[in-house]
Scaffold this active site. Structure first.
Site, PDB file in Angstrom:
ATOM      1  N   ILE A 185      15.756  16.686  30.753  1.00  0.00           N
ATOM      2  CA  ILE A 185      17.117  16.979  30.298  1.00  0.00           C
ATOM      3  C   ILE A 185      17.048  17.358  28.821  1.00  0.00           C
ATOM      4  O   ILE A 185      16.029  17.120  28.156  1.00  0.00           O
ATOM      5  CB  ILE A 185      18.101  15.795  30.464  1.00  0.00           C
ATOM      6  CG1 ILE A 185      17.668  14.581  29.617  1.00  0.00           C
ATOM      7  CG2 ILE A 185      18.307  15.433  31.908  1.00  0.00           C
ATOM      8  CD1 ILE A 185      18.802  13.596  29.405  1.00  0.00           C
TER       9      ILE A 185
ATOM     10  N   THR B 196      13.482  18.762  24.871  1.00  0.00           N
ATOM     11  CA  THR B 196      13.439  18.173  26.208  1.00  0.00           C
ATOM     12  C   THR B 196      13.216  16.671  26.138  1.00  0.00           C
ATOM     13  O   THR B 196      12.658  16.158  25.182  1.00  0.00           O
ATOM     14  CB  THR B 196      12.285  18.755  27.038  1.00  0.00           C
ATOM     15  OG1 THR B 196      11.044  18.342  26.447  1.00  0.00           O
ATOM     16  CG2 THR B 196      12.334  20.277  27.097  1.00  0.00           C
ATOM     17  N   SER B 197      13.681  16.001  27.185  1.00  0.00           N
ATOM     18  CA  SER B 197      13.413  14.571  27.309  1.00  0.00           C
ATOM     19  C   SER B 197      13.129  14.241  28.767  1.00  0.00           C
ATOM     20  O   SER B 197      13.754  14.809  29.659  1.00  0.00           O
ATOM     21  CB  SER B 197      14.620  13.765  26.831  1.00  0.00           C
ATOM     22  OG  SER B 197      14.427  12.397  27.132  1.00  0.00           O
ATOM     23  N   PRO B 198      12.205  13.300  29.018  1.00  0.00           N
ATOM     24  CA  PRO B 198      11.966  12.838  30.389  1.00  0.00           C
ATOM     25  C   PRO B 198      12.943  11.728  30.769  1.00  0.00           C
ATOM     26  O   PRO B 198      12.926  11.239  31.887  1.00  0.00           O
ATOM     27  CB  PRO B 198      10.540  12.285  30.312  1.00  0.00           C
ATOM     28  CG  PRO B 198      10.448  11.735  28.925  1.00  0.00           C
ATOM     29  CD  PRO B 198      11.304  12.638  28.063  1.00  0.00           C
TER      30      PRO B 198
ATOM     31  N   ASP C 243      14.698   9.476  22.368  1.00  0.00           N
ATOM     32  CA  ASP C 243      13.440   9.009  22.962  1.00  0.00           C
ATOM     33  C   ASP C 243      12.776   7.966  22.063  1.00  0.00           C
ATOM     34  O   ASP C 243      11.957   7.166  22.513  1.00  0.00           O
ATOM     35  CB  ASP C 243      12.462  10.169  23.169  1.00  0.00           C
ATOM     36  CG  ASP C 243      12.941  11.154  24.227  1.00  0.00           C
ATOM     37  OD1 ASP C 243      13.715  10.756  25.113  1.00  0.00           O
ATOM     38  OD2 ASP C 243      12.532  12.324  24.159  1.00  0.00           O
TER      39      ASP C 243
END
Ligand SMILES: *[C@@H]1O[C@H](CO)[C@@H](O)[C@H](O)[C@H]1NC(C)=O
Ligand SMILES: *[C@@H]1O[C@H](CO)[C@@H](O)[C@H](O)[C@H]1NC(C)=O
Ligand SMILES: *[C@@H]1O[C@H](CO)[C@@H](O)[C@H](O)[C@H]1NC(C)=O
Ligand SMILES: *[C@@H]1O[C@H](CO)[C@@H](O)[C@H](O)[C@H]1NC(C)=O
Ligand SMILES: *[C@@H]1O[C@H](CO)[C@@H](O)[C@H](O)[C@H]1NC(C)=O
Ligand SMILES: *[C@@H]1O[C@H](CO)[C@@H](O)[C@H](O)[C@H]1NC(C)=O
Ligand SMILES: *[C@@H]1O[C@H](CO)[C@@H](O)[C@H](O)[C@H]1NC(C)=O
Length: 749
Positions: free
Chosen positions: A214, A312-314, A431
């Site tokens: 995301i 982006t991030s997981p 994050d």
């Protein structure tokens, strides 16, 4: 012993009276620092490949290899979150470098080497050493121009290897043992790939993965023009692009895939060295193809490469406030600044497995990438793969980004700036949130807190008007481009590189491009490749990075104006992206086989490692307590009842410092199974089901303990097993000696 206070003081040669200020500055830097490599032709077995091989349509010579790059797994700062507190205490999975060589079979000296290293970011010093070793071992084949050192951008690996000062601060300076391990393992991966070069075929395609990333700075993404955003369905790239490597009869030997998602599935409170989601994905895929091989010992090589990763991030569930007792506890963080009660500290991104653990999230995000790659390799999307044909090419130059002047597409002259980081750099991200009162999205020219205005001058030189104007609207916190003492804080010269394999062009980027920045440069390069007739309409461009040199982030100018973490970390000012677009597009003609000569290049940056300060103390000694010996079991496994699938088997041993011997290509532990009366090793320290944890119990006497644990996976055969410990002890005087220890045998029912 060095406290962080003395450490920073020494690094910056500050007067003692500034003690409090330095402590504050060291805390300030604590968190946000960074989210901061014609032999073949003469080898007899390969003779004849200079001419097309009869009966083999394979156009390329392909080589694939893996090498162990795991540095010291204890007493060393980890790299990625730049948190002083994140000092490693053991090993979950080993870090690896994976290498892919593609040579033109008709002209084998035309070749490229793509390295995917399971590290946080590429680095000029590491790359210089890798290139130097490979170019002297393979003269005329591998050189500074055709070797790309790409990182997975993971945040759970061993730190201290970067040559610039800023990313060394939390690692107590340069850690040579880490750097040496990365160089040795990477060179080994390339040697292995070189040794198995064989005729083969390539194919290329993409698939969509909706649930593995995301955007962690959507408010910055929204600053991009509406018309541009309308061209895309998502605020993140959801395609995984994959280059498949087959032998000459079509058996898969491995692949190289590109998908953008930060390597921040494991949080900064994890202290076990691991590979985050890309390292895990590579393990999972390789284990799927060769289930009985130990990790890192497969011939199949799975490449999960990082792409335009910047925003982006997981942590796909979103970012929420963890503020017990506050009304906003459990609510989503504030949108523009990612705060909870006006502060960043409590705002944490959540991965898909957050109710279980960050390790669960890590496996899920890894598996989603594996599923995407499998769909293209052997599943529903196999039909989306097209054969790759055409020349192999490359281009590499250095670019000095300090006041680099260039023309924008509309003819206006623009320039980049010496490196600097904005206030929002210290705000961190969802994050890994920041500290104090720093928040993301601070683009105000008037400072929020005058105290920081004073403090910042104690850390790096105050910015002059030229730098302030150049970097605007970034309010400058760390003016690293003007900080040269005791050596360069940030790189000023970056590597601009492209590798070409048929219709695929890989942009090797010296930083973390955001989603839209990546789209703009891909489109610009593709358009130029087609308009110059270098590749046809099938031109396919991918981004790989952060690679070669760590130039931090690259946003669009619009995102830059918003100054979230990514904008504040865009080192070279608002025109950074446009400068890269201009440079990469200007070099595409060198990807043509008919290109002659080489492009003009700025000089490489000077070697900083010779000046490196290292405050990490070496191992003094190891001792076993009186009446005990190294490797002796202190707490044994359960022997009077059987274990079952899902149970965790633990044994504790008299230990020694694992820094004495990194056991590269080896293991600190084994799980052995008794087969026909013989012990056979079935697990190593790199299986995700095992953990190796080390604890210093007496610093003066040099005592330590080691815990070895194994969580039994489903499908594990019943039988008799034991745990093994492989250590090395250092006497006060004399040589380091290896030892082993084994638990009692236990049964699995
Ligand atoms: C995916 O592949 C299709 C077909 O080749 C192509 O049109 C599209 O641009 C690719 N997507 C990306 C992101 O490269
Ligand atoms: C690590 O941090 C996360 C996010 O704040 C938290 O949910 C988790 O409980 C922490 N884990 C440990 C072992 O403290
Ligand atoms: C956050 O800042 C806003 C604007 O300054 C203020 O109105 C609000 O009360 C603050 N909230 C908290 C919890 O401090
Ligand atoms: C980079 O360019 C700047 C500004 O022109 C110059 O001062 C600096 O010496 C250059 N650095 C290197 C390493 O060439
Ligand atoms: C060219 O583009 C830049 C950046 O968008 C803009 O600032 C500048 O005004 C433009 N120049 C002209 C002559 O339109
Ligand atoms: C600062 O960011 C806001 C959006 O958060 C934007 O509206 C504003 O124009 C930006 N200011 C500058 C000086 O670019
Ligand atoms: C190591 O094992 C011992 C004995 O089983 C246990 O008491 C201790 O909590 C373990 N330590 C860690 C860090 O897991």
């Amino acid at each position: 012993m060095y406290t962080p206070l003395i450490q920073l003081e020494q690094l910056t040669a500050l007067p003692q009276s500034l003690g409090d200020v330095v402590l504050a500055a060291s805390n300030m830097l604590r968190r946000p620092l960074l989210c901061l490599t014609a032999y073949l032709a003469t080898s007899s077995s390969f003779l004849g490949w200079n001419s097309p091989v009869a009966g083999v349509e394979a156009q390329y010579l392909l080589g694939l290899g893996i090498g162990d790059i795991t540095g010291p797994v204890v007493e060393t700062n980890m790299m990625g979150y730049a948190s002083l507190a994140q000092t490693d205490t053991g090993l979950h999975m080993r870090q690896r470098s994976r290498a892919w060589i593609v040579a033109d079979a008709a002209n084998p000296s035309r070749r490229v080497v793509f390295i995917n290293a399971d590290i946080a970011m590429g680095d000029t010093g590491i790359r210089r050493s890798i290139v130097s070793q490979l170019s002297s071992q393979f003269p005329g084949l591998y050189n500074n121009d055709n070797i790309a050192l790409v990182s997975t951008h993971q945040h759970s690996g061993v730190g201290g290897y970067l040559e610039n000062l800023l990313p060394q601060l939390t690692a107590l300076g340069y850690v040579k043992q880490t750097a040496d391990a990365i160089v040795a393992g990477t060179v080994l991966a390339v040697q292995r790939a070189h040794n198995n070069l064989a005729p083969g075929k390539l194919s290329l395609g993409n698939t969509t993965i909706l649930n593995a990333n995301i955007n962690r700075s959507p408010s910055a993404y929204l600053a991009n023009p509406a018309a541009e955003r309308a061209k895309y369905q998502f605020d993140q790239d959801k395609e995984l692009s994959l280059l498949r490597f087959d032998d000459s009869v079509g058996n898969a030997r491995g692949f190289l895939s590109f998908f953008p998602v930060h390597g921040t599935s494991l949080y900064e409170n994890n202290t076990l060295v691991s590979g985050d989601n890309k390292g895990m994905a590579a393990y999972l895929y390789e284990a799927l193809v060769e289930p009985s091989a130990l990790p890192g010992a497969t011939s199949f090589v799975a490449g999960f490469t990082q792409s335009n990763v910047g925003d982006t991030s997981p942590n796909t569930e979103g970012a929420f406030c963890e503020s017990p007792g506050q009304p906003w506890d459990g609510l989503p963080c504030e949108f523009e600044h990612s705060t909870c009660g006006n502060k960043t500290q409590d705002c944490h991104g959540r991965g898909p497995g957050f109710r279980t653990s960050d390790f669960a999230s890590n496996t899920i995000i890894a598996q989603r990438q594996v599923d995407g790659a499998r769909a293209l390799m052997e599943g529903a999307d196999k039909g989306r793969m097209s054969a790759v044909s055409g020349p192999v090419g490359w281009v590499h130059v250095y670019l000095n980004m300090s006041f680099h002047s260039f023309q924008l597409p509309n003819g206006t002259t623009a320039q980049t700036c010496p490196p600097a980081l904005g206030f929002s750099f210290a705000g961190g991200t969802t994050d890994g949130p920041g500290a104090f009162d720093f928040v993301q999205g601070d683009n105000s020219s008037t400072p929020q807190n005058p105290f920081w205005e004073i403090v910042k001058g104690a850390v790096t030189p105050f910015p002059n008007k030229q730098q302030v104007d150049c970097q605007a609207p970034k309010p400058i916190l760390l003016n690293t481009g003007y900080a040269h003492t005791p050596y360069e804080w940030s790189p000023t010269t970056v590597d601009i590189q492209m590798l070409r394999v048929g219709n695929l062009v890989m942009l090797i980027i010296p930083g973390e491009m955001t989603t839209m920045a990546g789209r703009r440069i891909r489109d610009a390069v593709r358009t130029k490749l087609i308009s110059e007739g270098i590749i046809g309409q099938d031109a396919y461009v991918v981004i790989a990075g952060p690679a070669n040199t760590y130039g931090h982030y690259i946003t669009t100018p619009e995102e830059y104006a918003v100054q979230r973490y990514e904008g504040a970390s865009t080192l070279f000012g608002p025109h950074t992206l446009d400068a890269y677009i201009e440079k990469y597009t200007s070099l595409v003609s060198f990807l043509s086989p008919s290109a002659s000569g080489s492009p003009p290049s700025d000089p490489p940056s000077a070697d900083q490692t010779k000046k490196a300060i290292s405050l990490q103390t070496g191992v003094i000694l190891d001792n076993a307590p009186i009446g005990q010996k190294f490797g002796q079991v202190i707490a044994d496994v359960v022997t009077n009842a059987p274990y079952h699938v899902g149970d965790t088997v633990v044994a504790q041993f008299v230990g020694a410092n694992p820094r004495n011997n990194l056991r590269l290509e080896g293991t600190f532990l084994t799980v052995d199974q008794q087969v026909n009366g013989q012990w056979s090793t079935v697990r190593s320290d790199s299986h995700p089901s095992t953990k190796f944890e080390w604890l210093r119990t007496n610093t003066v006497l040099g005592y330590s303990t080691v815990n070895i644990s194994w969580t039994i996976e489903s499908g594990t055969p019943s039988g008799t097993y034991r745990l093994g410990y492989f250590g090395d002890s250092k006497p006060l005087i004399g040589v380091i000696k290896p030892f082993t220890g084994f638990s009692s045998s236990f049964t699995i029912a």
